[in-house]
Design a protein around this motif. Structure first.
Motif, PDB file in Angstrom:
ATOM      1  N   GLU A 296       8.364 -77.219 -17.502  1.00 25.81           N
ATOM      2  CA  GLU A 296       9.493 -76.048 -17.440  1.00 25.81           C
ATOM      3  C   GLU A 296       9.118 -74.556 -18.033  1.00 25.81           C
ATOM      4  OE1 GLU A 296      13.384 -79.006 -18.099  1.00 25.81           O
ATOM      5  OE2 GLU A 296      13.045 -76.876 -19.962  1.00 25.81           O
TER       6      GLU A 296
ATOM      7  N   ASN B 180      18.628 -72.157 -21.763  1.00 30.17           N
ATOM      8  CA  ASN B 180      18.185 -73.133 -22.063  1.00 30.17           C
ATOM      9  C   ASN B 180      20.013 -73.749 -22.773  1.00 30.17           C
ATOM     10  OD1 ASN B 180      17.242 -76.042 -22.779  1.00 30.17           O
ATOM     11  ND2 ASN B 180      18.157 -76.073 -24.886  1.00 30.17           N
TER      12      ASN B 180
ATOM     13  N   ILE C 170      17.382 -74.572 -13.854  1.00 33.14           N
ATOM     14  CA  ILE C 170      16.954 -76.028 -15.185  1.00 33.14           C
ATOM     15  C   ILE C 170      18.456 -75.548 -15.489  1.00 33.14           C
ATOM     16  CG2 ILE C 170      15.006 -75.915 -16.176  1.00 33.14           C
ATOM     17  CD1 ILE C 170      16.977 -74.384 -18.229  1.00 33.14           C
TER      18      ILE C 170
ATOM     19  N   GLY D 188      10.874 -76.808 -13.073  1.00 37.23           N
ATOM     20  CA  GLY D 188      12.381 -76.655 -13.904  1.00 37.23           C
ATOM     21  C   GLY D 188      11.956 -75.060 -14.824  1.00 37.23           C
ATOM     22  N   ASN D 189      12.089 -73.574 -13.650  1.00 39.67           N
ATOM     23  CA  ASN D 189      12.276 -72.613 -14.699  1.00 39.67           C
ATOM     24  C   ASN D 189      13.648 -72.214 -14.813  1.00 39.67           C
ATOM     25  OD1 ASN D 189      10.814 -69.790 -14.890  1.00 39.67           O
ATOM     26  ND2 ASN D 189      12.136 -69.524 -13.057  1.00 39.67           N
TER      27      ASN D 189
ATOM     28  N   SER E 222      13.847 -71.452 -18.328  1.00 37.87           N
ATOM     29  CA  SER E 222      14.162 -72.355 -19.277  1.00 37.87           C
ATOM     30  C   SER E 222      14.388 -71.613 -20.784  1.00 37.87           C
ATOM     31  CB  SER E 222      12.194 -73.070 -20.344  1.00 37.87           C
ATOM     32  OG  SER E 222      11.534 -72.056 -20.096  1.00 37.87           O
TER      33      SER E 222
ATOM     34  N   ARG F  77      21.859 -75.305 -19.368  1.00 43.53           N
ATOM     35  CA  ARG F  77      20.958 -76.730 -18.254  1.00 43.53           C
ATOM     36  C   ARG F  77      21.761 -77.221 -17.518  1.00 43.53           C
ATOM     37  NH1 ARG F  77      16.112 -78.792 -19.297  1.00 43.53           N
ATOM     38  NH2 ARG F  77      15.380 -77.247 -20.952  1.00 43.53           N
TER      39      ARG F  77
ATOM     40  N   MET G  61      15.696 -82.296 -19.352  1.00 42.27           N
ATOM     41  CA  MET G  61      14.201 -82.877 -18.579  1.00 42.27           C
ATOM     42  C   MET G  61      13.756 -84.202 -18.417  1.00 42.27           C
ATOM     43  SD  MET G  61      11.795 -80.827 -21.530  1.00 42.27           S
ATOM     44  CE  MET G  61      10.356 -80.582 -21.243  1.00 42.27           C
TER      45      MET G  61
ATOM     46  N   SER H  79       9.780 -70.127 -18.168  1.00 39.83           N
ATOM     47  CA  SER H  79      10.743 -69.164 -17.737  1.00 39.83           C
ATOM     48  C   SER H  79       9.712 -68.077 -17.847  1.00 39.83           C
ATOM     49  CB  SER H  79      10.701 -68.887 -19.241  1.00 39.83           C
ATOM     50  OG  SER H  79      11.331 -67.722 -19.546  1.00 39.83           O
TER      51      SER H  79
END
Ligand code: GDP
Ligand code: MG
Length: 173
Positions: free
Chosen positions: A149, A126, A90, A120-121, A123, A129, A133, A151
């Motif tokens: 998303e 953020n 992301i 979307g890894n 997270s 970013r 999203m 992590s």
């Protein structure tokens, strides 16, 4: 005893180098995370079985050996896959565009009933970013993809990802 069951569902993980493909596989199968980049030597296969919605699903999860750096993966790598997990980071817009390229490729060359998940890894990052999203979500909706998303670092939504895939795969018996 561990062995790859003959009726395991093959899952491939695709995406740019460094987005966290190996980390996601390791988090899910071993509940581990490493801060340093994991050099994937040789195509690695991770296995894990889950029970969901009254069925058992045996995953064999194929991780690339870094061939993604050269932009070409032999179709033999993803042949007979039941699901493709296409990962972007992301915090890296470029990796999202690469993921879109993979979605197109899998729609063209994958099996007709291939389950595709757009992930979307990172997270947890953020504050850095670059990919909204909402943009990814709309793209996923339009293309009929699972979207989450995750992590690999904190573990957020990693289990959910594989459970959603398992729900969409046929039972092994
Ligand atoms: P691959 O090349 O796609 O297999 O990526 P790796 O799994 O080797 O991860 C690349 C780098 O990103 C490593 O330094 C990982 O520790 C880091 N990484 C992977 N997933 C996450 C995540 O969810 N959050 C953060 N902060 N770092 C991550
Ligand atoms: Mg890797």
């Amino acid at each position: 005893m561990t062995f790859v069951t003959p009726n395991a569902s093959k899952i491939v993980i695709l995406g740019d180098s460094g987005v966290g493909k190996t980390s996601l596989a390791l988090r899910f199968t071993h509940n581990e995370f490493h801060d340093l980049e994991l050099s994937t030597v040789g195509a690695k296969c991770f296995t894990k079985s889950v029970h969901v919605a009254d069925k058992d699903v045996h995953f064999s999860i194929w991780d690339t050996a870094g061939q993604e750096r050269f932009q070409s993966l032999a179709p033999i790598y993803y042949r007979n896959s039941r699901a493709a997990i296409i990962v972007y980071d992301i915090t890296q817009k470029k990796s999202f565009h690469e993921a879109e390229r993979w979605v197109d490729e899998m729609k063209r060359h994958g099996d007709e009933d291939l389950v595709i998940a757009l992930i979307g890894n990172k997270s947890d990052l953020n504050e850095y970013r670059e990919v909204k999203m909402k943009v990814a979500q709309e793209y996923a909706l339009k293309n009929n993809l699972i979207f989450l998303e995750t992590s690999a670092k904190t573990g957020e939504h990693v289990e959910d990802l594989f459970m959603k895939i398992a729900e969409m795969l046929p039972s092994v018996h």
